[in-house]
Design a protein around this motif. Structure first.
Motif, mmCIF file in Angstrom:
data_model
loop_
_atom_site.group_PDB
_atom_site.id
_atom_site.type_symbol
_atom_site.label_atom_id
_atom_site.label_comp_id
_atom_site.label_asym_id
_atom_site.label_seq_id
_atom_site.Cartn_x
_atom_site.Cartn_y
_atom_site.Cartn_z
ATOM 1 N N PRO B 62 0.829 -1.211 0.000
ATOM 2 C CA PRO B 62 0.000 0.000 0.000
ATOM 3 C C PRO B 62 0.863 1.260 0.000
ATOM 4 O O PRO B 62 1.943 1.270 0.584
ATOM 5 C CB PRO B 62 -0.790 -0.110 1.311
ATOM 6 N N GLY B 63 0.368 2.271 -0.682
ATOM 7 C CA GLY B 63 1.047 3.559 -0.652
ATOM 8 C C GLY B 63 2.293 3.632 -1.507
ATOM 9 O O GLY B 63 3.132 4.489 -1.283
ATOM 10 N N VAL B 64 2.391 2.737 -2.485
ATOM 11 C CA VAL B 64 3.560 2.770 -3.360
ATOM 12 C C VAL B 64 3.159 3.458 -4.663
ATOM 13 O O VAL B 64 2.107 3.177 -5.231
ATOM 14 C CB VAL B 64 4.070 1.339 -3.630
ATOM 15 N N LYS B 84 8.107 3.009 -0.965
ATOM 16 C CA LYS B 84 6.926 3.464 -0.256
ATOM 17 C C LYS B 84 7.269 4.802 0.374
ATOM 18 O O LYS B 84 8.178 4.887 1.190
ATOM 19 C CB LYS B 84 6.554 2.444 0.827
#
Lengths: 132, 149
Positions: B62-64, B84
């Protein structure tokens, strides 16, 4: 960063029962969060991989902020190796009265939830003019 | 001059034990660990699945930024790398909690059989990377017709 600092950062914080409530750990995953303060708001970032807009619910009730995310996908095929399981996410925080709960904004991008919690007027930092 | 770092020594010992345990794992998919908590540090966490036609690798990331996400296949080795990003421009003292780790990551995975590198496809949705690696023709299961004499 030194090894010690890294170890400390990776250890999940013990949550105080009075501030946070988490459900049975085997049924729910607790999403890791960053919480930081800006001048006029608190920002909460939560990692919720696999959660879509439809599966996400953010609620504030009686000063408790609840983040809940359901995941509607599975790795297709026969699993050879598994390091994660997409169980529902659940986490709660107690908000202080300094947050203006009517103005909370939420957005979800790349599996990360961002919440903007504006501070109530009276909680904002104020510059006090100094009289001569 | 090198400074003896007991923490690094411990970490090295732990990695070595993990390797030994890995070699005695009763079946693929079993993960045995010398000390708990190592799996959480392997980043990103990966599931590997198989169908008749392909291997499916999924990674929690997540959040990449998808633009900085890199997937490459060479022979039987799959490499996932990316970054990230953490919150930028936030002073340390402004943090109440900082649990989401950030930074660059690289993860290498050995596939059990040959794949067709030209047909590998990768997608990134809701923070999950999915890589579909079609098996090479010769490694696919084949039904052998039985001739009745």
């Amino acid at each position: 960063m030194s090894a010690i600092e890294k170890t400390v950062a990776e250890t999940p914080e013990r949550v105080e029962a009075s501030h946070e409530v988490t459900r049975e750990p085997e049924r729910y995953a607790v999403p890791p969060v960053d919480i930081y303060e800006e001048d006029d708001r608190l920002v909460v970032l939560a990692d919720l991989p696999g959660v879509t807009r439809d599966g996400l619910s953010v609620q504030v009730e009686q000063g408790i902020l609840t983040i809940e995310g359901r995941v509607a996908r599975e790795t297709p095929g026969n699993l050879l190796s598994r390091e994660f399981e997409l169980v529902p996410f659940f986490r709660q925080f107690r908000l202080t009265e300094t947050v203006d709960t009517d103005k909370i904004r939420a957005s979800l991008q790349h599996g990360v939830l961002r919440l903007d919690l504006p501070k109530a007027e009276e909680a904002k930092p104020r510059r006090i003019p100094i009289e001569a | 001059m090198t400074v003896w770092d007991p923490l690094r020594e411990l970490d090295r010992l732990r990695r070595e034990m993990d390797r030994i345990f890995e070699s005695v794992a009763p079946a693929p998919g079993w993960s045995l660990e010398f000390l708990p908590g190592r799996a959480a540090r392997r980043y990103p966490r990966i599931n590997v699945a198989e169908s008749d036609e392909a291997y499916v690798v999924e990674a929690l990331a997540p959040g990449v930024d998808p633009a900085g996400l890199d997937v490459s296949v060479k022979d039987r080795t799959l490499v996932l790398s990316g970054e990230k990003a953490g919150p930028t421009g936030v002073p340390r003292e402004a943090f109440h909690r900082s649990e989401r780790s950030a930074g660059r990551f690289v993860r290498t995975l050995e596939l059990p059989a040959d794949v067709d590198p030209a047909k590998v496809r990768a997608t990134y949705t809701d923070g999950i990377v999915q890589v579909i690696l079609p098996k090479a023709e010769e490694t696919r299961p084949r039904r052998i017709e039985i001739e009745v004499a």
